[in-house]
Structure formats: structure tokens, C-alpha cells
Design an enzyme around this catalytic site. Structure first.
Site, PDB file in Angstrom:
ATOM      1  N   GLU A   1       4.516  -7.351  -9.880  1.00 57.81           N
ATOM      2  CA  GLU A   1       4.207  -8.830  -9.395  1.00 57.81           C
ATOM      3  C   GLU A   1       3.378  -9.818  -9.825  1.00 57.81           C
ATOM      4  O   GLU A   1       2.643  -9.912 -10.313  1.00 57.81           O
ATOM      5  CB  GLU A   1       2.633  -8.467  -8.276  1.00 57.81           C
ATOM      6  CG  GLU A   1       2.538  -9.476  -7.417  1.00 57.81           C
ATOM      7  CD  GLU A   1       1.557  -9.013  -5.449  1.00 57.81           C
ATOM      8  OE1 GLU A   1       0.796  -9.496  -5.595  1.00 57.81           O
ATOM      9  OE2 GLU A   1       2.195  -7.946  -5.515  1.00 57.81           O
TER      10      GLU A   1
ATOM     11  N   THR B   1       8.641 -10.204  -1.781  1.00 54.98           N
ATOM     12  CA  THR B   1       7.670  -9.960  -0.697  1.00 54.98           C
ATOM     13  C   THR B   1       7.026 -11.170   0.126  1.00 54.98           C
ATOM     14  O   THR B   1       7.541 -12.550   0.415  1.00 54.98           O
ATOM     15  CB  THR B   1       6.693  -9.290  -1.032  1.00 54.98           C
ATOM     16  OG1 THR B   1       5.756  -8.435  -0.927  1.00 54.98           O
ATOM     17  CG2 THR B   1       5.697  -9.989  -2.367  1.00 54.98           C
TER      18      THR B   1
ATOM     19  N   ASP C   1       4.456   3.113  -2.478  1.00 48.81           N
ATOM     20  CA  ASP C   1       4.293   1.937  -2.672  1.00 48.81           C
ATOM     21  C   ASP C   1       2.499   2.323  -3.081  1.00 48.81           C
ATOM     22  O   ASP C   1       1.414   2.111  -2.535  1.00 48.81           O
ATOM     23  CB  ASP C   1       3.143   1.638  -1.259  1.00 48.81           C
ATOM     24  CG  ASP C   1       3.213   0.137  -0.714  1.00 48.81           C
ATOM     25  OD1 ASP C   1       3.382  -0.802  -2.201  1.00 48.81           O
ATOM     26  OD2 ASP C   1       2.605  -0.716  -0.252  1.00 48.81           O
TER      27      ASP C   1
ATOM     28  N   PHE D   1       7.671  -7.309   6.347  1.00 49.69           N
ATOM     29  CA  PHE D   1       6.462  -6.804   5.961  1.00 49.69           C
ATOM     30  C   PHE D   1       6.054  -6.014   7.924  1.00 49.69           C
ATOM     31  O   PHE D   1       6.171  -6.910   8.527  1.00 49.69           O
ATOM     32  CB  PHE D   1       4.870  -7.519   6.217  1.00 49.69           C
ATOM     33  CG  PHE D   1       4.779  -7.602   4.676  1.00 49.69           C
ATOM     34  CD1 PHE D   1       5.666  -7.511   4.055  1.00 49.69           C
ATOM     35  CD2 PHE D   1       4.001  -7.157   4.268  1.00 49.69           C
ATOM     36  CE1 PHE D   1       5.515  -7.050   2.359  1.00 49.69           C
ATOM     37  CE2 PHE D   1       2.849  -7.403   3.247  1.00 49.69           C
ATOM     38  CZ  PHE D   1       3.936  -7.294   2.020  1.00 49.69           C
TER      39      PHE D   1
ATOM     40  N   LYS E   1       7.816  -8.991  -8.943  1.00 48.32           N
ATOM     41  CA  LYS E   1       7.834  -9.356  -7.292  1.00 48.32           C
ATOM     42  C   LYS E   1       6.930 -11.054  -6.785  1.00 48.32           C
ATOM     43  O   LYS E   1       6.518 -11.167  -7.402  1.00 48.32           O
ATOM     44  CB  LYS E   1       6.738  -8.289  -7.057  1.00 48.32           C
ATOM     45  CG  LYS E   1       6.697  -7.881  -5.584  1.00 48.32           C
ATOM     46  CD  LYS E   1       6.330  -6.610  -5.559  1.00 48.32           C
ATOM     47  CE  LYS E   1       4.970  -6.889  -3.957  1.00 48.32           C
ATOM     48  NZ  LYS E   1       4.365  -5.667  -4.211  1.00 48.32           N
TER      49      LYS E   1
END
Length: 322
Positions: free
Chosen positions: A99, A159, A20, A181, A135
């Protein structure tokens, strides 16, 4: 005497390890299979020497673009995002998650258009769509966008997953991968004085385990990738999950630790039992009944949008200074 394998090495045998970060040096050193980026990581990357030629090239090119400084900064931000992703794609054997603008999270058609644009930009840069994950925030609108993109063979990473209905709706839409998450779910509990007694009581860990088990029960091909970790203990508690996306700091910590790392998640056989689909009404009702998921989804989108604005502002400042 041969040293025992690190926990990171053991984890690689149980789960696909994803970095990440946009830090090329960290990725080259830690050798993840995939990596994932966002505007915060791209903005940090602007200060890394490895990206200096890319930044200078794009700032010079900006002089040929139409529009005011803010409009040009938006175009440059997109090009830098793809440029960073192209660099990372050269360092990992797998995929790079990129993203879509967070401020498009509630606009299905705009999300689809931006995803197509990014895929075209990657292809122009020599990176095939099979190396990219788009994303998208897991709003209902984002999930609808992902469903269409998947039909076009544009694989998506949904996400900001905090709720079971979110996860199931993604699976039903045929999404390639979801990112539940872990750490932000724990943060919610701790902020309310609910600190788990053991790692098995950690609400983020329990959530990912539940989603993983449900996907395997359904026979869903959607990949579960645990994300947003606060400790190596959370990562170890999810060993065996399809994928785990981990910060360089925690990857380094795992690489320095030794001792056994047992598998915690096992894929059970599908039972073939159909479940009630999650439609728009069910999705809205599930989120309305879950203040944690609602707050964390909205807060995550707002934070990503702010980071994107900061990236664009940073570029605009550099353009004005030239």
C-alpha cells in the site's frame, strides 16, 4: 472412505484465493496464491518472531540514516514494509499488494513517486515488479496515478471501492485489479437498521456481483477481487469472482467446512456496447450522490493513514529506546 473436499479447496477451483494478512505462518499453512498487506498488518507483523531478524537489521541500519527520529522512522517504516513484502513474496506463487501511504490519497504526483520508490526498493531486494501490486485508494487522484503507473508496467490494486463509478473509472484507466469492499458496505446498512433478509440481499454482495457483471459485459481485463468479508456466507455468495482476499480466520473457517460450494458468478460474453466514460465531473457527481461511498472512502483513507502513523510511532519509540 475419502473425506469430501473442504469449502476452501472447492473455492480454489472457482476463484483465485488471496490472503489478507502479513502473518507468514498463516500464509505458509493456508497456501494462498497472492497476499495483500497494509500498515495495520505490517505493524502486527512486527510482533511475529519470523520478522525479528528483519526488524533488528533495520533498526541497526537506522543509525546510519540522516534526519530526526520521526524522519528516520518514516524511512524504516518503508523498509520494513518492503521487507515484510519480500518475505511474503517468498511464500506465495503470485503477487504481494503493498500500500502507498494513505496520506497521499489525494495527491496524484506524490502517489506516483511513492509507487516508483516502492518498486525500486522491491527490485533492490530481489523481487521483480511482476510480483508486486501497488495498492492505492480509489480517489479520482489515485485513479489518475494508477493510469500513469500502468503505462509504466507497474500494476496497481485500487482499493476502498464502494461505488460503481469508482469501479468503472478504474477499468477505464486500465487498472490491473480493484478491491470492492463487501463487509464495509454491509456495515453501513446494518448501522441504519437495514439488515438483509438473505445473503443475496446483502448490499456488499450485490455490489460486487454488479461490478463483476459490468466488467465482463464491457470485456474489461481489470480483475475484480472481493475484499473486506464479515462471514464465510459472503465469500460463498461470491464464489467464481476473479479473486477473493480473505482473512486467515475466515480461510480457516472455510477449510473446516465441508459440503457443496456452487459457483455463484459466471462470466458472460462481452456485448461490445460502448458506455459513457466516467470523467472527473461524473466521478464527483456519483460520489456526492452516494453518502455511503463518500463516508466509507474517506473513513477508510483516514483509518489507513492513522495505522501508518501508528506504525511510524511504534518504530520511533523503538529507535528512542535503543
Amino acid at each position: 472412505m475419502t473425506a469430501s473436499p473442504s469449502k476452501l479447496d472447492q473455492l480454489r477451483d472457482l476463484s483465485v484465493v488471496v490472503a489478507d494478512t502479513g502473518d507468514a505462518d498463516a500464509i505458509a499453512r493456508l497456501k494462498p496464491v497472492d497476499c495483500t498487506t497494509n500498515p495495520t498488518l505490517v505493524r502486527k507483523a512486527l510482533d511475529l518472531p519470523v520478522y525479528a531478524p528483519l526488524i533488528e537489521r533495520e533498526l541497526e541500519r537506522a543509525a546510519t540514516l540522516d534526519g530526526d527520529v520521526e524522519q528516520v522512522a518514516r524511512q524504516v517504516a518503508d523498509r520494513l514494509t518492503i521487507g515484510v513484502g519480500r518475505t511474503l513474496a517468498g511464500l506465495v506463487p503470485g503477487r504481494v499488494s503493498t500500500e502507498v501511504d494513505a496520506d497521499l490519497a489525494f495527491d496524484t504526483e506524490a502517489t506516483i513517486a511513492k509507487a516508483r520508490q516502492f518498486i525500486e526498493m522491491y527490485q533492490d531486494a530481489g523481487v521483480s515488479r511482476e510480483r508486486v501490486l501497488i495498492k492505492i485508494a480509489a480517489t479520482w487522484e489515485g485513479i489518475r496515478a494508477a493510469k500513469e503507473l500502468q503505462r509504466e508496467d507497474i500494476d496497481c490494486n485500487l482499493t476502498l471501492i464502494f461505488n460503481r463509478a469508482q469501479a468503472i473509472a478504474c477499468a477505464e484507466a486500465g487498472v490491473f485489479l480493484i478491491s470492492p469492499f463487501v463487509g464495509r458496505i454491509l456495515d453501513w446498512s446494518v448501522a441504519r437498521g437495514e439488515t438483509p433478509a438473505t445473503i443475496d440481499d446483502d448490499p456488499g454482495v450485490r455490489f460486487v456481483r454488479d461490478v463483476y457483471a459490468e466488467f465482463k459485459r464491457r470485456g474489461s481485463p481489470t480483475i475484480v477481487m472481493g475484499a473486506s468479508f464479515r462471514s464465510t456466507a459472503q465469500i460463498e455468495a461470491l464464489a467464481g469472482c476473479d479473486r477473493l482476499t480473505i482473512s486467515p480466520e475466515l480461510l480457516e473457517a472455510l477449510d473446516a467446512e465441508h459440503g457443496p460450494l456452487p459457483r455463484k458468478l459466471q462470466a458472460a460474453a462481452s456485448d461490445g456496447v460502448a458506455s459513457t466514460p466516467v470523467d472527473a465531473d461524473a466521478f464527483v457527481q456519483a460520489m456526492a450522490a452516494d453518502p455511503m461511498a463518500t463516508e466509507k472512502l474517506q473513513g477508510g483513507i483516514a483509518a489507513f493513514a492513522k495505522d501508518l502513523d501508528m506504525l511510524r510511532d511504534t518504530i520511533a519509540q523503538r529507535l528512542r529506546a535503543r
